[in-house]
Design an enzyme around this catalytic site. Structure first.
Site, short mmCIF file in Angstrom:
data_model
loop_
_atom_site.label_atom_id
_atom_site.label_comp_id
_atom_site.label_asym_id
_atom_site.label_seq_id
_atom_site.Cartn_x
_atom_site.Cartn_y
_atom_site.Cartn_z
N HIS A 20 -2.02 6.17 5.53
CA HIS A 20 -2.35 6.29 6.97
C HIS A 20 -1.06 6.14 7.78
O HIS A 20 -0.97 5.25 8.62
CB HIS A 20 -3.38 5.22 7.40
CG HIS A 20 -4.79 5.53 6.98
ND1 HIS A 20 -5.77 4.58 6.89
CD2 HIS A 20 -5.39 6.70 6.63
CE1 HIS A 20 -6.90 5.14 6.50
NE2 HIS A 20 -6.70 6.42 6.33
N HIS A 51 -15.21 15.27 2.79
CA HIS A 51 -14.55 14.56 3.89
C HIS A 51 -13.33 15.37 4.30
O HIS A 51 -12.65 15.93 3.44
CB HIS A 51 -14.16 13.18 3.35
CG HIS A 51 -13.39 12.27 4.26
ND1 HIS A 51 -13.53 12.25 5.62
CD2 HIS A 51 -12.47 11.31 3.96
CE1 HIS A 51 -12.73 11.32 6.12
NE2 HIS A 51 -12.08 10.74 5.14
N GLU A 54 -10.50 14.33 5.88
CA GLU A 54 -9.19 13.69 6.03
C GLU A 54 -8.19 14.31 5.05
O GLU A 54 -8.54 14.72 3.94
CB GLU A 54 -9.29 12.17 5.84
CG GLU A 54 -8.06 11.45 6.36
CD GLU A 54 -8.25 9.94 6.57
OE1 GLU A 54 -9.28 9.39 6.13
OE2 GLU A 54 -7.35 9.32 7.18
N ASP A 71 -5.93 13.50 3.02
CA ASP A 71 -5.67 13.10 1.63
C ASP A 71 -6.65 13.75 0.66
O ASP A 71 -6.41 13.74 -0.55
CB ASP A 71 -5.69 11.56 1.49
CG ASP A 71 -6.89 10.89 2.10
OD1 ASP A 71 -7.42 11.42 3.09
OD2 ASP A 71 -7.29 9.83 1.60
N HIS A 73 -15.92 6.91 6.25
CA HIS A 73 -15.50 6.23 7.46
C HIS A 73 -15.18 7.18 8.60
O HIS A 73 -14.67 6.74 9.65
CB HIS A 73 -14.29 5.34 7.16
CG HIS A 73 -13.06 6.14 6.76
ND1 HIS A 73 -11.85 5.94 7.35
CD2 HIS A 73 -12.86 7.14 5.88
CE1 HIS A 73 -10.94 6.75 6.84
NE2 HIS A 73 -11.53 7.49 5.94
N ASP A 76 -14.57 8.37 -0.13
CA ASP A 76 -13.79 7.14 0.10
C ASP A 76 -14.53 5.86 -0.29
O ASP A 76 -13.90 4.88 -0.70
CB ASP A 76 -13.39 7.04 1.57
CG ASP A 76 -12.19 7.90 1.92
OD1 ASP A 76 -11.36 8.17 1.03
OD2 ASP A 76 -12.08 8.31 3.08
N TYR A 115 -9.01 -2.77 0.27
CA TYR A 115 -9.45 -1.47 0.79
C TYR A 115 -10.65 -1.66 1.72
O TYR A 115 -10.72 -1.11 2.82
CB TYR A 115 -9.81 -0.62 -0.42
CG TYR A 115 -10.21 0.81 -0.22
CD1 TYR A 115 -9.29 1.84 -0.42
CD2 TYR A 115 -11.52 1.17 0.07
CE1 TYR A 115 -9.67 3.17 -0.31
CE2 TYR A 115 -11.91 2.48 0.18
CZ TYR A 115 -10.97 3.48 -0.01
OH TYR A 115 -11.36 4.80 0.09
N HIS A 152 -10.57 7.72 -4.50
CA HIS A 152 -9.31 6.99 -4.74
C HIS A 152 -9.52 5.99 -5.88
O HIS A 152 -10.50 5.23 -5.87
CB HIS A 152 -8.87 6.19 -3.51
CG HIS A 152 -8.52 7.02 -2.32
ND1 HIS A 152 -7.41 7.83 -2.27
CD2 HIS A 152 -9.13 7.15 -1.12
CE1 HIS A 152 -7.35 8.42 -1.09
NE2 HIS A 152 -8.38 8.04 -0.37
FE1 FEO Z 1 -10.70 8.97 4.62
FE2 FEO Z 1 -9.27 8.89 1.54
O1 FEO Z 1 -9.61 9.57 3.25
#
Ligand code: FEO
Length: 395
Positions: free
Chosen positions: A23, A79, A81, A83, A146, A165, A193, A226
């Site tokens: 982030h 998702h 995002e 990553d 999230h 996530d 996390y 992850h």
């Molecule tokens: Fe919300 Fe691992 O990205």
């Protein structure tokens, strides 16, 4: 290189061993991370999520080498995002017409980031896709877990929940499965996390865990985006999330301070001594903010029933390191925790008042007026700090 998970399901992600910050520079990742992408090869070939943008070309090349990109029937973007979606532009340049299944909000986030009009197929909770061999994919929106766009995908018969996530950890490993990694590392990275990313969404998470339980879907494997794949007793991480999302605390008090000439540091150590004298069972941790990692400290506060925050007075206020840390605590929306303040001063002495106000504003119950000491603490002041610690133990 793809790695086998179960039957016709494979991991095709990227292990990022050298990642130290995530982030931007907001989140420390001492143990690296992984970006988990999954391939399902039934009558339909399905790709779930991709990897972070710096690894896009490598990802696409590997995937092409493994199966040939044209074999992919459709992509699922759980998702938006970067990553997990970062390799989509490179992938979709090669297979531009293939459908991308995602939530309505993910269409917005993906278009907003990549400005591409891919062949989006919007799905919502309960929608299903038949992928052959008697198996289906079922979608489950995970709004605000999230991001507004988040969702999970469930594979029937193999009973795999691709949770994105949720239930993840920033932990680089070649081992892939939860039962093959160091359990302390796994637990520490999982709680960090949760504390640093998911705590603000705990009320949403509690509701979602209830919904998932009501669906009564057998879950043999949780494949997160992850860290490890939970194959041995995946219910254990669901149980942890249930605990963590319910105003979690242990019998711990964490003292976080910064200091200019070690006066406030001396107070911190004596306060800890007093807490330990008054309560033999409580865990006390003393952390110099400037010599610690803020996300690790936020995790310690997450585990605590009380946070004791210290700063000397400077320019009628507090050190900016302490102000920044309290701001982080406010963002994380911890609930049900107490706070107390302390600090040395030379003449005006506002730090304790400022900390009390900021901690109350961050959602903590300020359960003490705090402890101030003018100039360097002498023998009597150090004794008073021990007494202050005793009082904190009884709060
Ligand atoms: Fe919300 Fe691992 O990205």
């Amino acid at each position: 290189m793809k790695k086998h998970i179960k039957n016709n399901v494979y991991w095709v992600g990227k292990v990022d061993w050298e990642l130290q910050k995530f982030h931007g520079y907001e989140y420390s990742t001492h143990k690296g991370s992984t970006y988990n992408s999954y391939l399902i090869q039934e009558e339909k070939t399905v790709l779930i999520d991709t990897v972070w943008a710096p690894f896009a070309e490598e990802f696409v090349k590997n995937l092409d080498g493994e199966i040939g990109l044209n074999k992919i029937d459709f992509v699922i973007a759980n998702h938006g995002e970067v990553d997990h979606s970062g390799a989509l532009p490179a992938l979709m340049r090669r297979i531009p017409d293939k459908p991308v299944y995602c939530t309505e909000n993910a269409v917005k986030s993906l278009k907003g980031q990549y400005h591409q009009d891919w062949n989006f197929k919007v799905v919502k909770t309960g929608d299903k896709i038949d992928i052959g061999n008697g198996k289906e994919l079922i979608f489950l929106e995970m709004k605000m877990l999230h991001w507004p766009d988040s969702m999970a995908t469930y594979l029937t018969r193999d009973n795999i929940l691709f949770s994105n996530d949720a239930f993840g950890q920033h932990l680089a490993t070649e081992k892939l499965f939860n039962d093959l990694v160091d359990q302390c590392d796994l637990f520490n990275e999982s709680i960090k996390y949760y504390a640093n990313i998911l705590t603000p969404f705990s009320p949403v998470l509690r509701k979602k865990l209830g919904e998932v339980t009501e669906l009564n879907l057998p879950i043999d494997i949780i494949a997160t985006s992850h860290g490890v794949v939970w194959r041995e007793n995946p219910a254990q991480i669901i149980e942890k999330y249930s605990q963590w999302s319910n105003d979690y605390q242990e019998n711990q008090v964490t003292i976080v301070y910064d200091t200019m000439w070690n006066g406030t540091k001396s107070l911190a150590e004596k306060i800890a001594e007093g807490i330990g004298l008054a309560d033999k069972d409580v865990v006390v941790k003393v952390c110099n903010l400037s010599k610690s990692d803020e996300n690790d400290l936020a995790t310690e506060v997450f585990k605590s029933k009380t946070a004791v925050i210290g700063s000397p007075t400077i320019s009628n206020s507090i050190l900016h390191s302490v102000a920044g840390f309290i701001h982080l605590l406010k963002e994380l929306k911890f609930k049900g925790k107490k706070a107390a303040a302390f600090g040395c001063f030379g003449w005006s002495g506002e730090s304790v008042k400022v900390i009390n106000e900021l901690m109350a504003n961050a959602g903590f119950e300020v359960a003490s007026e705090g402890f101030r000491n003018q100039w360097n603490p002498d023998k009597d002041a150090l004794k008073a700090a021990i007494e202050f610690g005793r009082k904190i133990a009884g709060m």
